[in-house]
Design an enzyme around this catalytic site. Structure first.
Site, PDB file in Angstrom:
ATOM      1  N   ARG A   1       0.734  -1.342  -0.032  1.00 54.04           N
ATOM      2  CA  ARG A   1       0.083  -0.127   0.059  1.00 54.04           C
ATOM      3  C   ARG A   1       0.777   1.268   0.210  1.00 54.04           C
ATOM      4  NH1 ARG A   1      -2.045   2.649   4.877  1.00 54.04           N
ATOM      5  NH2 ARG A   1      -3.803   3.989   4.578  1.00 54.04           N
TER       6      ARG A   1
ATOM      7  N   ARG B   1      -8.046  18.443   8.754  1.00 58.17           N
ATOM      8  CA  ARG B   1      -7.044  18.404   9.655  1.00 58.17           C
ATOM      9  C   ARG B   1      -6.599  19.719  10.459  1.00 58.17           C
ATOM     10  NH1 ARG B   1      -3.739  13.755   9.447  1.00 58.17           N
ATOM     11  NH2 ARG B   1      -4.461  12.470   7.611  1.00 58.17           N
TER      12      ARG B   1
ATOM     13  N   LYS C   1     -13.373   3.004   0.920  1.00 57.89           N
ATOM     14  CA  LYS C   1     -12.763   2.969   2.194  1.00 57.89           C
ATOM     15  C   LYS C   1     -14.291   3.212   2.865  1.00 57.89           C
ATOM     16  CE  LYS C   1      -8.973   4.825   3.585  1.00 57.89           C
ATOM     17  NZ  LYS C   1      -7.816   5.583   3.429  1.00 57.89           N
TER      18      LYS C   1
ATOM     19  N   THR D   1      -6.347  -1.146  10.037  1.00 62.30           N
ATOM     20  CA  THR D   1      -6.231  -0.224  10.979  1.00 62.30           C
ATOM     21  C   THR D   1      -5.859  -0.894  12.372  1.00 62.30           C
ATOM     22  OG1 THR D   1      -7.876   1.288  10.178  1.00 62.30           O
ATOM     23  CG2 THR D   1      -6.737   2.082  12.111  1.00 62.30           C
TER      24      THR D   1
HETATM   25 MG    MG Z   1      -8.959   6.842   7.301  1.00 53.67          MG
END
Ligand code: MG
Ligand code: G6P
Length: 483
Positions: A34, A75, A221, A282
């Site tokens: 990845r 962010r 995702k 994750t």
């Molecule tokens: Mg994420």
């Protein structure tokens, strides 16, 4: 030789970019590399991709490249001093007007103006994957004025989520568009879209990829609360994708950790039923960032995902920036193999009461039904152009290996993500058609995957090298003389 069914996706980063490290990761069992477009320059990604291709070719294995788009992750900007410490009860402001390099103990900049218009007093904002929690008291002059309810250190560029989801950012940013062009240049097998809201985001990503002449398969995702709000929302995203990722970091923050495990199982089951692959991601071996051994809880997490028939388990910081990247892949390999020893039922009910839609799908599923019910069968061989036939096969639970035989390098990489599918380079086009079955079986015999007396099932079409054409299956017994 024991073939591992559950595949391993490992993220490349500063801890895993040298030729030696990449070779060690591949030898330890990395099936998919990845490249995380949230970090690193295009030239860094080009170099990593080149090394993966070159080293895999030298080792005679196929490793897919998965480009993970950054998406509209919201962010905070930067602090004058790099980080601050927030105490419960502190007043703190997120500002769309404050200079981006000048965060202080009272205020920090954000470059996403809609955060302020999307939010209302009373909303909870989760920073740094939920480690810091702020409650909004008021919105005024382009700022969210908040009170800290969970404190700690806060440093530059940490992510922001809203509890319950619902931030309106569109899934593809200008940076994502540039990264899609890079993914096309590097002939990546998979591209993952971050924070897709619905099928339209996936359709746009697909169009941009095809415009750039990429044939990459698309991964959605699953990381917004809206994506799992009901079955229709989830199924809509799955239908628009080739694969999905249970992106537990952001998803867990938005829906709460307690909901996550059940949702993970639902996503895996829905994806497989809809003929799509699924990656569980994750913090799977998070403690291995600093430790050479996983915790029992991590072992259990990886093993349970494998027992739920995820196609792949994924490593992020463990391999990108950790102290033990190769050990982390080796631990996943070991744990998945262990979980796969646990007997799986050979009596799959997969789509038993449904109608099939296509000829190739019907043959693929019939082949697996035959393989699972005829005890002499030790392998399934699928001649494939795009990887579609083995994809369908691998949706059915089976302990039997599926060998995807293809002349196409992208296809051989692509099947590396699919549970229980193993790639072998093979081109039937130049063979007399009477030799094709025999040569295919020889390819397995040479590698020690079958022995004389075993039965194998072979699927193919009438014309070689044509996708969608699978229309036959044949049961053959491996004999001495074909070697
Ligand atoms: Mg994420
Ligand atoms: C190979 C075989 C063909 C078959 C095709 C299926 O090319 O030679 O006979 O039709 O695979 O490819 P698919 O991409 O649909 O799995």
């Amino acid at each position: 030789m024991t073939l591992r069914r559950t595949k391993i996706v490992a993220t490349l980063g500063p801890a895993s970019s040298s030729a030696e490290r990449i070779e060690a990761l591949i030898r330890a069992g990395m099936n998919v590399a990845r490249l995380n477009f949230s970090h690193g320059t295009h030239d860094e990604h080009r170099e990593r991709a080149r090394l993966v291709r070159e080293i895999a070719a030298n080792l005679g294995v196929h490793v897919a490249l998965l480009g993970d788009l950054q998406g509209p992750k919201i962010r905070i900007a930067r602090f004058k001093e790099g980080k601050i410490h927030l105490e419960v009860g502190d007043r703190f402001r997120l500002s769309t007007t404050h200079p981006l390099d000048e965060g202080t103990q009272e205020v920090v900049g954000i470059d996403y103006p809609a955060l302020v218009t999307d939010c209302r007093p009373g909303d909870e904002l989760l920073l740094d994957d939920g480690r810091i929690v702020l409650v909004i008291d008021a919105i005024a002059r382009g700022e969210a004025i908040c009170t800290v309810t969970a404190g700690g250190y806060l440093s530059n560029h940490k992510g922001i989520n809203r509890r319950g989801g619902g931030l309106s950012a569109s899934a593809l940013t200008d940076k994502d568009r540039a990264d899609i062009v890079l993914a096309a240049e590097l002939e990546m097998e998979y591209v993952a879209v971050s924070f897709p809201r619905d099928a339209r985001d996936m359709d746009l990503a697909r169009k941009l990829l095809r415009d750039a002449e990429s044939q990459a398969w698309l991964v959605a995702k699953i990381e917004r609360a809206e994506a799992v709000a009901d079955e229709a929302a989830l199924d809509g995203l799955i239908d628009a994708s080739d694969a999905v990722m249970v992106a537990r970091g952001d998803l867990g923050v938005e829906i709460g950790d307690a909901e996550l495990v059940g949702i993970q199982k639902t996503i895996i089951a829905h994806a497989r039923r809809k003929n799509k692959t699924v990656i569980t991601a994750t913090q799977m071996m998070e403690s291995m960032i600093n430790s050479p051994l996983p915790t029992r809880a991590e072992v259990s997490d990886v093993a349970n995902a494998a027992l739920d028939n995820t196609d792949a388990v994924m490593l992020s910081g463990e391999t990108a920036a950790g102290d033990f990247p190769v050990e982390a892949v080796a631990a996943m390999h070991r744990v998945c193999l262990g979980a796969e020893k646990h007997p799986t039922s050979q009596r799959s009910g997969h789509r038993l009461h449904m109608s099939f839609e296509r000829c190739d799908e019907t043959i693929a599923l019939s082949a697996m039904y035959a393989a699972n019910h005829f005890p002499g069968v030790t392998a399934v061989i699928s001649l494939t152009e795009s990887g579609y036939t083995p994809l369908i096969m691998s949706r059915i639970r089976s302990h039997l290996p599926i060998f995807a035989l293809s002349p196409n390098r992208q296809t051989l990489g692509r099947v590396s993500l699919m549970r229980g599918v193993h790639s072998i380079e093979f081109n039937p086009a130049h063979l007399p058609s009477s030799d094709v079955n025999q040569r295919a079986i020889e390819a397995l015999l040479q590698r020690g995957h079958v022995k004389p007396g075993d039965w194998v099932i072979i699927t193919k079409g009438d014309v070689y090298n044509s996708r969608g054409g699978t229309n036959s299956m044949k049961l053959l017994q491996v004999s001495e003389q074909i070697v």
